[in-house]
Design an enzyme around this catalytic site. Structure first.
Site, PDB file in Angstrom:
ATOM      1  N   LYS A  79       0.838  -1.203   0.000  1.00  0.00           N
ATOM      2  CA  LYS A  79       0.000   0.000   0.000  1.00  0.00           C
ATOM      3  C   LYS A  79       0.865   1.242   0.000  1.00  0.00           C
ATOM      4  CE  LYS A  79      -3.771  -1.789   2.948  1.00  0.00           C
ATOM      5  NZ  LYS A  79      -4.898  -1.703   2.013  1.00  0.00           N
ATOM      6  N   ARG A  83      -9.912 -11.634   3.225  1.00  0.00           N
ATOM      7  CA  ARG A  83     -10.764 -12.747   2.795  1.00  0.00           C
ATOM      8  C   ARG A  83     -10.031 -14.088   2.892  1.00  0.00           C
ATOM      9  NH1 ARG A  83     -11.622  -9.849  -2.903  1.00  0.00           N
ATOM     10  NH2 ARG A  83     -11.266  -8.077  -1.499  1.00  0.00           N
TER      11      ARG A  83
HETATM   12  N1  BES Z   1      -7.734  -3.631   4.994  1.00  0.00           N
HETATM   13  C1  BES Z   1      -8.030  -3.311   3.659  1.00  0.00           C
HETATM   14  C2  BES Z   1      -9.371  -2.600   3.486  1.00  0.00           C
HETATM   15  C3  BES Z   1      -9.543  -1.260   4.155  1.00  0.00           C
HETATM   16  C4  BES Z   1      -9.440  -0.077   3.430  1.00  0.00           C
HETATM   17  C5  BES Z   1      -9.862  -1.162   5.497  1.00  0.00           C
HETATM   18  C6  BES Z   1      -9.638   1.140   4.026  1.00  0.00           C
HETATM   19  C7  BES Z   1     -10.047   0.067   6.109  1.00  0.00           C
HETATM   20  C8  BES Z   1      -9.939   1.203   5.383  1.00  0.00           C
HETATM   21  C9  BES Z   1      -8.095  -4.587   2.798  1.00  0.00           C
HETATM   22  O1  BES Z   1      -7.282  -5.623   3.216  1.00  0.00           O
HETATM   23  C10 BES Z   1      -7.679  -4.213   1.423  1.00  0.00           C
HETATM   24  O2  BES Z   1      -6.553  -3.813   1.262  1.00  0.00           O
HETATM   25  N2  BES Z   1      -8.579  -4.352   0.459  1.00  0.00           N
HETATM   26  C11 BES Z   1      -8.301  -4.057  -0.881  1.00  0.00           C
HETATM   27  C12 BES Z   1      -8.855  -5.171  -1.742  1.00  0.00           C
HETATM   28  C13 BES Z   1      -8.459  -5.098  -3.184  1.00  0.00           C
HETATM   29  C14 BES Z   1      -6.979  -5.370  -3.322  1.00  0.00           C
HETATM   30  C15 BES Z   1      -9.253  -6.116  -3.984  1.00  0.00           C
HETATM   31  C16 BES Z   1      -8.983  -2.734  -1.226  1.00  0.00           C
HETATM   32  O3  BES Z   1     -10.105  -2.517  -0.764  1.00  0.00           O
HETATM   33  O4  BES Z   1      -8.395  -1.929  -1.924  1.00  0.00           O
HETATM   34 ZN    ZN Z   2      -5.299  -5.500   2.421  1.00  0.00          ZN
END
Ligand code: BES
Ligand code: ZN
Ligand code: ZN
Length: 478
Positions: free
Chosen positions: A259, A334
């Site tokens: 990230k 997930r």
């Molecule tokens: N932990 C994040 C989601 C999240 C985003 C929580 C903002 C709290 C605030 C999750 O693990 C994630 O990174 N999701 C990705 C999924 C994508 C790669 C399909 C996302 O939402 O960008």
């Molecule tokens: Zn994530």
């Protein structure tokens, strides 16, 4: 800080008081001078201000006009947010104890108000040198209301403490709260509230073939844990347990699909918000001794790009034997939830609810104002949950869950892949989880409300503990 809640049966002349009054209430018993009385009436009924403050130096008097117009859940929410404002005022006056007086018969509103007051009174001060000076002045809330019993206060205490526990866990940084430390905290909470905790270590997790949890953990130095929380009262109303599953990613760097820092990775200590909600809910349920058999499952790890980290393109065999093509290591929630959801099957549960800070798409869709919900539970059960959500103002927004969304996670090389396309990201995440469920199930994506940077009224700054109150209310309603 935990606020003490006490029931009292009379007022003394020096008490700081909050009068929860109706429009036509008689204020005379509270010793107002004629001038003050006129001021109150003017403020409340002519200027329609929400709260009125009278500062008498040796005591402060607040008047909160109760207005029952409108939907009942909004009336309760107004009581909580009024409490937040009053707490801020009370702190300015260095008030240590506040007596909430039910001038009319507003028991339900008194409860919502006191809940709002205690939730507003939370601070996370552990890492300040001058923590003492930063504490809120309020220590005790007295309730003067004929309709409030000790049992009501016990329920209030339970749910407030559960919510504050969840906030503490979310606010703790990774430098303290690794997966093994999270397990220790859960064990301590179990001891305090009276629920049972079993912690599986890495070798046990390996023997259970929880491939999703192990894959996410591969880039980490700290081992994963799998936590089983159980509250099994002797005379449970349900034969088959209700299972809560919480995402326990103690920190989400994204892994190799790293990230960016600002506004994205920097707050990812909140990624165990689902786990915190499950721990907080079990705490509250056990503390209140609710007669319902409830189990909590928490898979925990951090998600890092370390030496042996799982990589985009990997194919992982999960606990239930399915294979997953990993195309983004940041879709790790997930992966670990899937193993917990298939593990839940062994309990033959009546209902399973998972809570997870799962997708940025949920935040984009509805922000901090609600929980994105979907699942396969009956309409009747969904409605019960939605009712609980409205009552405690952790509102559910049900998203479509049509079969076609499942097409978006088909893989060329494995049974499914761990991301969908650019659209409907919260739903494709839900569809992924569905593959691992064989019972009535709901998925709550709490990514929006779990962490609120600038603060959100009585919900607090940073970790909000969202999820605890809706789960508690749902179990209470059984
Ligand atoms: N932990 C994040 C989601 C999240 C985003 C929580 C903002 C709290 C605030 C999750 O693990 C994630 O990174 N999701 C990705 C999924 C994508 C790669 C399909 C996302 O939402 O960008
Ligand atoms: Zn994530
Ligand atoms: Zn995550």
């Amino acid at each position: 800080m935990n606020t003490a809640i006490k029931k009292v049966s009379k007022l003394s002349a020096k008490d700081n008081i909050v009068l929860l009054a109706n429009k036509n209430s008689d204020f005379k018993p509270y010793g107002f001078s004629d001038k003050e009385l006129k001021y109150v009436v003017d403020q409340v009924y002519k200027k329609k201000s929400e709260i009125v403050t009278i500062n008498r130096y040796e005591r402060v008097i607040f008047v909160v006009p109760i207005d029952r117009k409108g939907e009942v859940h909004k009336v309760y929410e107004r009581a909580r947010t009024d409490a937040f404002e009053i707490l801020a005022e009370a702190n300015k006056h260095n008030v240590k104890a506040l007596t909430v007086v039910d001038v009319e018969s507003n028991d339900d509103i008194v409860k919502a108000f006191v809940e709002g007051l205690c939730l507003s009174n939370y601070r996370f001060l552990k890492y300040f040198k001058d923590a003492k000076e930063r504490e809120s002045s309020l220590q005790t809330v007295n309730i003067l209301a004929s309709g409030i019993e000790k049992a009501d206060i016990d329920l209030l205490n339970a749910v407030v403490e559960g919510t504050l526990l969840a906030r503490d866990l979310v606010n703790e940084p990774l430098s303290y709260l690794t997966a093994p430390q999270l397990s220790k905290e859960i064990q301590a909470a179990g001891k305090k509230a009276g629920f049972n905790v079993e912690v599986f270590n890495k070798s046990k997790i390996e023997s259970l073939k929880m491939g999703g949890l192990l894959a996410v953990n591969k880039g980490s130095v700290d081992p994963p844990t799998f936590n089983i929380l159980e509250w099994k009262p002797a005379k449970a109303k349900n034969k088959k347990p209700i299972v809560f599953v919480g995402k326990g990613v103690v920190y989400d760097t994204g892994g190799l699909s790293l990230k960016p820092t600002k506004g994205s990775m920097d707050m990812m200590k909140c990624d165990m918000g689902g786990a915190a909600a499950v721990a907080g809910a079990l705490y509250a349920i056990a503390k209140a001794k609710l007669p319902v058999h409830v189990i909590g499952l928490i898979p925990a790890t951090d998600n890092r790009p370390g030496g042996n980290a799982y990589a985009p393109g990997d194919v992982i065999k999960m606990h239930n034997g399915m294979t997953v093509e990993v195309l983004n290591t940041d879709a790790e929630g997930r992966m670990i939830l899937a193993d917990a959801l298939s593990y839940a099957q062994k309990y033959e549960p009546e209902m399973v609810i998972d809570l997870a800070t799962l997708t940025g798409a949920a935040v984009a869709a509805i922000g901090k104002y609600g929980i994105v919900a979907m699942g396969t539970a009956s309409e009747k059960e969904k409605n019960k949950l939605k009712d609980s959500g409205r009552r405690v103002y952790e509102r559910l927004v049900e998203f479509p869950f049509w079969d076609e969304y499942g097409d978006l996670i088909k893989s060329e090389i494995a049974d499914i892949k761990n991301i969908g396309g650019p659209h409907a990201g919260s739903i494709t995440a839900g569809k992924f989880l569905e593959k691992f469920t064989q019972y009535p199930w709901m998925h709550f994506d709490i990514a929006g409300p779990a962490w609120v940077e600038g603060g959100d009224n009585y919900r607090g700054k940073g970790g909000t503990g969202v999820g605890v109150r809706i789960l508690f209310d749902y179990i209470k309603s059984i």
